[in-house]
Structure formats: structure tokens, C-alpha cells
Enzyme design. Structure first.
Site, PDB file in Angstrom:
ATOM      1  N   LYS A 212      23.727 -14.136  31.078  1.00  0.00           N
ATOM      2  CA  LYS A 212      23.386 -15.626  31.433  1.00  0.00           C
ATOM      3  C   LYS A 212      22.817 -16.382  30.457  1.00  0.00           C
ATOM      4  O   LYS A 212      22.861 -17.406  30.221  1.00  0.00           O
ATOM      5  CB  LYS A 212      22.526 -15.443  32.608  1.00  0.00           C
ATOM      6  CG  LYS A 212      22.141 -16.614  33.425  1.00  0.00           C
ATOM      7  CD  LYS A 212      21.295 -16.289  34.757  1.00  0.00           C
ATOM      8  CE  LYS A 212      20.644 -17.461  35.254  1.00  0.00           C
ATOM      9  NZ  LYS A 212      20.093 -17.441  36.514  1.00  0.00           N
ATOM     10  N   GLU A 218      19.396  -6.222  24.374  1.00  0.00           N
ATOM     11  CA  GLU A 218      20.209  -5.210  24.733  1.00  0.00           C
ATOM     12  C   GLU A 218      21.576  -5.594  24.620  1.00  0.00           C
ATOM     13  O   GLU A 218      22.459  -5.259  23.790  1.00  0.00           O
ATOM     14  CB  GLU A 218      20.248  -4.434  25.964  1.00  0.00           C
ATOM     15  CG  GLU A 218      19.020  -3.615  26.205  1.00  0.00           C
ATOM     16  CD  GLU A 218      17.529  -4.504  26.696  1.00  0.00           C
ATOM     17  OE1 GLU A 218      17.761  -5.887  26.645  1.00  0.00           O
ATOM     18  OE2 GLU A 218      17.021  -4.025  27.325  1.00  0.00           O
ATOM     19  N   GLY A 282      20.551 -13.645  38.076  1.00  0.00           N
ATOM     20  CA  GLY A 282      21.481 -12.244  37.468  1.00  0.00           C
ATOM     21  C   GLY A 282      22.204 -11.512  38.543  1.00  0.00           C
ATOM     22  O   GLY A 282      23.307 -11.073  38.529  1.00  0.00           O
ATOM     23  N   ARG A 283      21.148 -11.108  39.672  1.00  0.00           N
ATOM     24  CA  ARG A 283      21.679  -9.819  40.445  1.00  0.00           C
ATOM     25  C   ARG A 283      22.419 -10.548  41.537  1.00  0.00           C
ATOM     26  O   ARG A 283      22.877  -9.775  42.490  1.00  0.00           O
ATOM     27  CB  ARG A 283      20.306  -9.199  40.973  1.00  0.00           C
ATOM     28  CG  ARG A 283      19.301 -10.109  41.641  1.00  0.00           C
ATOM     29  CD  ARG A 283      17.856  -9.473  41.834  1.00  0.00           C
ATOM     30  NE  ARG A 283      16.831 -10.103  42.387  1.00  0.00           N
ATOM     31  CZ  ARG A 283      16.246 -10.845  41.245  1.00  0.00           C
ATOM     32  NH1 ARG A 283      16.288 -10.833  40.011  1.00  0.00           N
ATOM     33  NH2 ARG A 283      15.120 -11.824  41.759  1.00  0.00           N
ATOM     34  N   GLU A 368      14.429  -5.861  42.629  1.00  0.00           N
ATOM     35  CA  GLU A 368      14.136  -6.920  41.612  1.00  0.00           C
ATOM     36  C   GLU A 368      13.884  -8.091  42.508  1.00  0.00           C
ATOM     37  O   GLU A 368      12.961  -8.667  42.226  1.00  0.00           O
ATOM     38  CB  GLU A 368      15.199  -7.224  40.716  1.00  0.00           C
ATOM     39  CG  GLU A 368      14.591  -7.781  39.632  1.00  0.00           C
ATOM     40  CD  GLU A 368      15.606  -7.692  38.426  1.00  0.00           C
ATOM     41  OE1 GLU A 368      15.252  -7.558  37.159  1.00  0.00           O
ATOM     42  OE2 GLU A 368      16.789  -8.174  38.454  1.00  0.00           O
ATOM     43  N   HIS A 399      23.840  18.245  50.498  1.00  0.00           N
ATOM     44  CA  HIS A 399      23.743  19.374  49.848  1.00  0.00           C
ATOM     45  C   HIS A 399      22.628  19.442  48.662  1.00  0.00           C
ATOM     46  O   HIS A 399      22.213  20.228  47.708  1.00  0.00           O
ATOM     47  CB  HIS A 399      24.970  19.896  49.111  1.00  0.00           C
ATOM     48  CG  HIS A 399      26.013  20.078  50.081  1.00  0.00           C
ATOM     49  ND1 HIS A 399      26.036  21.487  50.632  1.00  0.00           N
ATOM     50  CD2 HIS A 399      26.617  19.254  50.541  1.00  0.00           C
ATOM     51  CE1 HIS A 399      27.208  21.302  51.571  1.00  0.00           C
ATOM     52  NE2 HIS A 399      27.704  19.971  51.443  1.00  0.00           N
ATOM     53  N   LYS A 523       9.508  -6.465  28.202  1.00  0.00           N
ATOM     54  CA  LYS A 523      10.368  -6.862  27.029  1.00  0.00           C
ATOM     55  C   LYS A 523       9.640  -7.272  26.042  1.00  0.00           C
ATOM     56  O   LYS A 523      10.001  -7.029  24.715  1.00  0.00           O
ATOM     57  CB  LYS A 523      11.310  -8.080  27.608  1.00  0.00           C
ATOM     58  CG  LYS A 523      12.356  -7.731  28.585  1.00  0.00           C
ATOM     59  CD  LYS A 523      13.270  -9.072  28.700  1.00  0.00           C
ATOM     60  CE  LYS A 523      13.886  -9.215  30.040  1.00  0.00           C
ATOM     61  NZ  LYS A 523      14.367 -10.468  30.331  1.00  0.00           N
TER      62      LYS A 523
HETATM   63  C1  G6Q Z   1      18.773 -10.209  37.494  1.00  0.00           C
HETATM   64  C2  G6Q Z   1      17.770 -10.385  36.047  1.00  0.00           C
HETATM   65  C3  G6Q Z   1      18.421  -9.171  35.096  1.00  0.00           C
HETATM   66  C4  G6Q Z   1      19.548 -10.039  34.134  1.00  0.00           C
HETATM   67  C5  G6Q Z   1      19.584  -9.237  32.920  1.00  0.00           C
HETATM   68  C6  G6Q Z   1      20.572  -9.702  32.157  1.00  0.00           C
HETATM   69  O1  G6Q Z   1      18.480 -10.787  38.297  1.00  0.00           O
HETATM   70  O2  G6Q Z   1      17.749 -11.552  36.004  1.00  0.00           O
HETATM   71  O3  G6Q Z   1      18.750  -8.073  35.464  1.00  0.00           O
HETATM   72  O4  G6Q Z   1      20.357 -10.132  35.075  1.00  0.00           O
HETATM   73  O5  G6Q Z   1      18.120  -9.176  32.392  1.00  0.00           O
HETATM   74  O6  G6Q Z   1      20.319 -11.008  31.976  1.00  0.00           O
HETATM   75  P1  G6Q Z   1      21.383 -12.039  30.877  1.00  0.00           P
HETATM   76  O7  G6Q Z   1      22.568 -11.977  31.782  1.00  0.00           O
HETATM   77  O8  G6Q Z   1      20.726 -13.138  30.618  1.00  0.00           O
HETATM   78  O9  G6Q Z   1      21.840 -11.171  29.582  1.00  0.00           O
END
Ligand code: G6Q
Length: 560
Positions: A212, A218, A282-283, A368, A399, A523
Site C-alpha cells: 500500500k 521487508e 491493509g488488513r 491489529e 489431537h 519498525k
Molecule cells: C494492516 C497493516 C499492515 C500492513 C503491512 C504492509 O492493516 O497496515 O499489516 O498491511 O505493514 O504494508 P504495505 O502494504 O504498506 O507494505
């Protein structure tokens, strides 16, 4: 801490009534079922294609009525309508929360325009672009730099840009294009990229960089690692020469982001970038262009059906009266379990192997979103918030950890999820294997609800000394969710169901379920620690004793 403008939920009459009911009702599921033969019927509901049985929860009609009046008194309906209308309910980030707009049908009326943006038009313009691209890759018209069609799509993303796509891919894998498959790189642990790329042919690999913000450490690191892998691999095969790198990247890299300028800077052709907007968290983004890997490998039709499933549940949540509104009922039951009965965790147990990543996906969605200790106005919360979600597919969990649910000392509400028709019709001789599987699904919620009394154990002739160990106290709350079959549509419904459950709980607690400031500090510290890890003596000396010791251990033991 600022003064709260959000009323203290624990001071509301509905909350106080619930406290009294908790102290007086003392629900015993065996007695409740015996006293009311219609209990299962009264507490079973339909939401889109899902059948949801809430009857094995520790409630009676009076408690549910009080829970619903709590929902009304904190304004669940008004806040829900505000969300659907695009009001900026994500207060700490100053944003609308419009993931529900991502799945509105093309001809939805009236059109949704928010803060000057024609949301419907923009959503469908991106979808069409994603679908057109997907069709090209699927048909083989889109070719790699050496003229070969794509065989593997590697999605590079993390958190919301990974968990949703992986979970849906795993859930709907039987529907994938025969030639194509997907892989997912998320972790900055170099093992992830090394193992996912190691056996791939760069000539037939397409990378989707899903981010996003397009700033995530990462993802950008892994994207650069993948770009180097691609170019080195093509060079080693003699497939490209000097000066042909940009052309190769254009054929093998696409991006999904709200920051298209950054995408271009990375070297990806903006023509091959798919956008979305800041009002998609994001989520909550698997149904946006973040699902590009899914549209390519599973196909636009599957993706459309997935979106239609989401929308069906949105419509249920938006229009069903509270007493029949499943996300509201399930959200309020979670409040009951968490805030009144003292449950700290919540297990999600899919009896469907294809949903094996669903609990991991839900962990992000729920924790989150609702793991907060201040309300959206900055004041301290009035009560416990986000419960800990966890789970594994059945029957494997049976199990392993079910022992603690059956006979431990804690209350652990569980959601059991199953489908009537399996992905594979398998027989073991005359035995339908899916029936064997579902027998376990039905048996577990029955055992958890009704247990096995000491007298029932004794009646089996068991030695008195081991009667206690073989007794099941029962009365563990469970919800059973069933669907006709795991399809793109029912999967969309299931995801949206949990999105709205999270929303309802967040409203009761007065928190902003759509920010995630809690992930920022780690971070930043990771970035700040780089010089110390690289051996800068002064930077090492400035660390606290524990961090310094750990870094020194690392520096002493690292092999190169
Ligand atoms: C979700 C968070 C988080 C995000 C990641 C990746 O709601 O905001 O999990 O999706 O940190 O972020 P980017 O899509 O910006 O790389």
C-alpha cells in the site's frame, strides 16, 4: 491522557444489567437445552449463505436482549451507517473506512461518492485494469522477456498485503488455472525469498510487488532481492545482455500500491501498476487490487464471485435488524465472553483443510484492529479490549490442544466452521470420508457444551480414583458456522462476517479499529539499530544492557 468524549460503556444501564445477569443467570447448557427444546432453533440464524448456530453459547434470551440494547446504546447502527457512507471514522489517521465499497456491484445505486471521489467508478476502473491484465497472463498473451508465458506468480508483500492473498489462494486452490501457480514471499528472513525463488525459472516468473505504502522495509528489500535474482538468472542463461534490464523488469514485475510515484521510482512501469486508496486498511485490502495475484492465478471470475460474497454479507450487516444480524450477534457474544465471563482468548477452528491459513489471517484482522488501550479520542479504555485469536484446522487441533479446551480451567469460546459439500469426494471403502470428518465437527461442540458428568463416567465401570480425570465439565461456549460449500462467494461471506464482528466489538469499546500505531515503534527501532548491528562501537555502547548483550552475542557468533 485526554478527557474522554466517549461515554464510559461500563456506566451504561445495559452494561450494568449485563453484570447483574452474569451474576445471577449462571447458564448451564445441559439445563438450558432440556428446558427449551426450541433453543437451537431460536438461536440459529442465516446470513447470506451461512447458517450460524449460536445456541451453545452461555446466554439466554434475556442476556441476548441486554447485549443488543448495549449495542444500540453505544450506537452500533449509527457507526455502521457512518462507515458505509464514507465518514472519516478512522479518527487517528483522519480517514474514511470504505473496504465495503470495494465489493459494491458495478451498477449499485445510488452511486457512492465520498469527499469528492466517485468511489464506484474508481473501484471498477481498477478492477477492469486488473482483470484485463489477469486475462492476458492467463491466456499466455503476456509473455516474459524471452517470449515464454508466465507459470508462477510470486506475490511479495507482508501483513495485510500478504495474509489475505495467501489465505484466499490456499482456500480456493482447486479453482486455479492449470498452468499457473502462486507463491508468497513476506518475511525479511532471507530464507523466505531464497526458498520461494530457488527452484523457479526467471523466464516464466512474474512478480507482483504488493505494498500500500511502497515503503515497507521487508517488501522493498524482498522486491530488490527478487529483481536481482531475476536479472542474474536471465543473464546467466544469456537471455538478456547489458542495457536490457529495464525491459526485463517491465515484463516480469508489476505492482499494487496507493503510491504509484514510488512504484515508478522502483523501476516498474506505471502502466503495470494497480492502485487503491488510503481508505482501504491493509488488513481489509484482500478485496482491492492487493488481490491481483488471485485475479491472475484463480481468475477474474473467481475474484468477482469472491467480491459478490463479501457484498452479500455487507448487505446483511447493513440491513438486518439487530436481533437477526449475525455479525452484531457474534460481536456482542464476544463482548459477553470477554468482558463479562472473563475469556481472554477465542479459538477459530475451521473443519476444512483449505482454510488452514484462515486463523492466521484472522489474527491480524482481529488483533491489529482491536488490540488497543486507548479510545479513539485518546482517553483510556474502560474495560478489556481485543481478545487473543488463535486456531488450527480440525481435526488436527483435536489431537493437540483441545485437551485444554475440554478439561482446562479457562473459558475458551470457539468458532467451529464447516461446509456440507467437500472439495474432494473421497471414500474409504463404503465410508464417506467427509462424513467421518463432519462427525468430529459435530461431536466436538456437543462434547464441549454438554461434557460428561462424573456419574456418566462411573456408569462405565471406571475405577473411582480416575473418575475426576475422565470427567468433562462441559459448558464451554461454541458457535457453529456452516456453509453449503467453500466457494469464492462463501469465502467472501466468511471474511466479511469477521470484519464486521471486529467492527461491532470496536464500537462497544470506543476504539479506532482501523489504525495500527502499535506496530510503528518496533519498525523504527529496527532501523535505528542498524549501525549497532553492523559494529559501530559507539552505537553498541549506547544500547541498554540486554540489547547490547544480544548484539554482542550475534557479532561473536555470526558466520559469513
Ligand atoms: C494492516 C497493516 C499492515 C500492513 C503491512 C504492509 O492493516 O497496515 O499489516 O498491511 O505493514 O504494508 P504495505 O502494504 O504498506 O507494505
Amino acid at each position: 491522557m485526554s478527557e474522554s468524549s466517549i461515554p464510559d460503556v461500563t456506566e451504561t444501564p445495559a452494561w450494568q444489567e449485563l453484570e447483574e445477569l452474569r451474576d445471577s443467570a449462571d447458564i448451564d447448557l445441559r439445563s438450558e437445552f432440556e428446558a427449551d427444546p426450541r433453543r437451537a432453533e431460536s438461536f440459529s440464524f442465516e446470513a447470506a449463505d451461512l447458517f450460524v448456530d449460536l445456541s451453545k453459547n452461555l446466554v439466554n434470551e434475556e442476556i441476548v436482549t441486554a447485549l443488543l440494547s448495549l449495542a444500540s446504546s453505544v450506537g452500533v447502527e449509527q457507526r455502521r451507517d457512518a462507515m458505509f457512507a464514507g465518514e472519516k471514522i478512522n479518527v487517528t489517521e483522519g480517514r474514511s473506512v470504505l473496504h465495503t465499497a470495494l465489493r459494491r456491484p458495478k451498477d449499485a445505486s445510488p452511486e457512492l461518492a465520498v469527499h469528492g471521489q466517485d468511489v464506484d467508478r474508481d473501484v471498477h476502473a481498477v478492477l477492469e485494469k486488473v482483470y484485463a491484465f489477469a486475462d492476458k497472463v492467463r491466456s499466455g498473451e503476456w509473455k516474459g522477456v524471452t517470449g515464454k508465458p508466465i507459470e508462477t506468480v510470486v506475490n511479495i508483500g507482508i501483513g495485510g498485503s500478504d495474509l489475505g492473498p495467501v489465505m484466499v489462494y490456499e482456500a480456493l486452490k482447486p479453482l486455479k488455472n492449470e498452468r499457473l501457480s502462486a507463491r508468497f514471499i513476506s518475511n525479511i528472513d532471507p530464507t523466505d525469498a531464497a526458498e520461494k525463488l530457488g527452484d523457479l525459472d526467471p523466464e516464466t516468473t512474474l512478480v507482483v510487488v504488493a505494498s500500500k505504502t511502497f515503503t515497507t522495509l521487508e517488501t522493498l528489500t524482498n522486491a530488490r532481492v527478487a529483481r536481482a535474482w531475476l536479472l542474474d538468472g536471465l543473464r546467466a542463461k544469456g537471455a538478456i545482455g547489458e542495457g536490457q534490464e529495464a525491459g526485463a523488469v517491465a515484463k516480469h514485475f508489476v505492482a499494487v500500491s496507493t503510491a504509484l510515484d514510488k512504484v515508478e521510482k522502483f523501476g516498474i512501469d506505471p502502466e503495470n501498476a494497480f492502485g487503491f486508496w488510503d481508505w482501504v486498511g491493509g488488513r481489509y485490502s484482500v478485496d482491492s487490487a492487493i488481490g491481483t495475484v488471485l485475479a491472475v492465478v484463480l481468475g477474474p471470475k473467481v475474484f468477482e464471485e469472491l467480491l459478490a460474497g463479501f457484498h452479500a454479507m455487507d448487505e446483511h450487516f447493513r440491513t438486518a435488524p439487530l436481533h437477526k444480524n449475525v455479525p452484531v450477534l457474534m460481536g456482542m457474544l464476544n463482548i459477553w465472553d470477554n468482558n463479562f465471563l472473563g475469556a481472554e482468548t477465542h479459538a477459530v477452528l475451521p473443519y476444512d483443510q483449505h482454510l488452514h491459513r484462515f486463523p492466521a489471517y484472522l489474527q491480524q484482522l482481529t488483533m491489529e484492529s482491536n488490540g488497543k488501550s486507548v479510545k479513539w479520542d485518546g482517553s483510556t479504555v474502560d474495560t478489556e479490549t481485543g481478545e487473543i485469536f488463535w486456531g488450527e484446522p480440525g481435526t488436527n487441533g483435536q489431537h493437540a490442544f483441545y485437551q485444554l479446551i475440554h478439561q482446562g480451567t479457562r473459558i475458551i469460546p470457539c468458532d467451529f466452521i464447516a461446509f456440507a459439500t467437500p472439495a474432494y469426494q473421497t471414500k474409504d471403502g463404503d465410508q464417506d470420508v467427509h462424513e467421518l470428518f463432519l462427525a468430529n465437527f459435530f461431536a466436538q461442540t456437543k462434547a464441549l457444551a454438554f461434557g460428561k458428568s462424573a456419574d456418566e463416567v462411573r456408569a462405565e465401570g471406571v475405577d473411582e480414583s480416575i473418575v475426576p480425570a475422565r470427567t468433562f465439565h462441559g459448558n464451554q461456549p461454541t458457535t457453529s458456522i456452516m456453509g453449503p460449500k467453500l466457494t469464492p462467494s462463501t469465502l467472501g461471506q466468511l471474511i466479511a462476517l469477521y470484519e464486521h464482528i471486529v467492527f461491532v466489538e470496536g464500537i462497544v469499546w470506543g476504539i479506532d479499529s482501523f489504525d495500527q500505531w502499535g506496530v510503528e515503534l518496533g519498525k523504527k527501532l529496527a532501523k535505528d539499530l542498524a549501525p549497532a548491528i553492523a559494529g559501530d562501537e559507539q552505537a553498541i555502547a549506547e544500547q541498554d544492557g540486554s540489547t547490547r548483550g544480544l548484539i554482542e552475542y550475534y557479532r561473536a557468533k555470526r558466520e559469513r
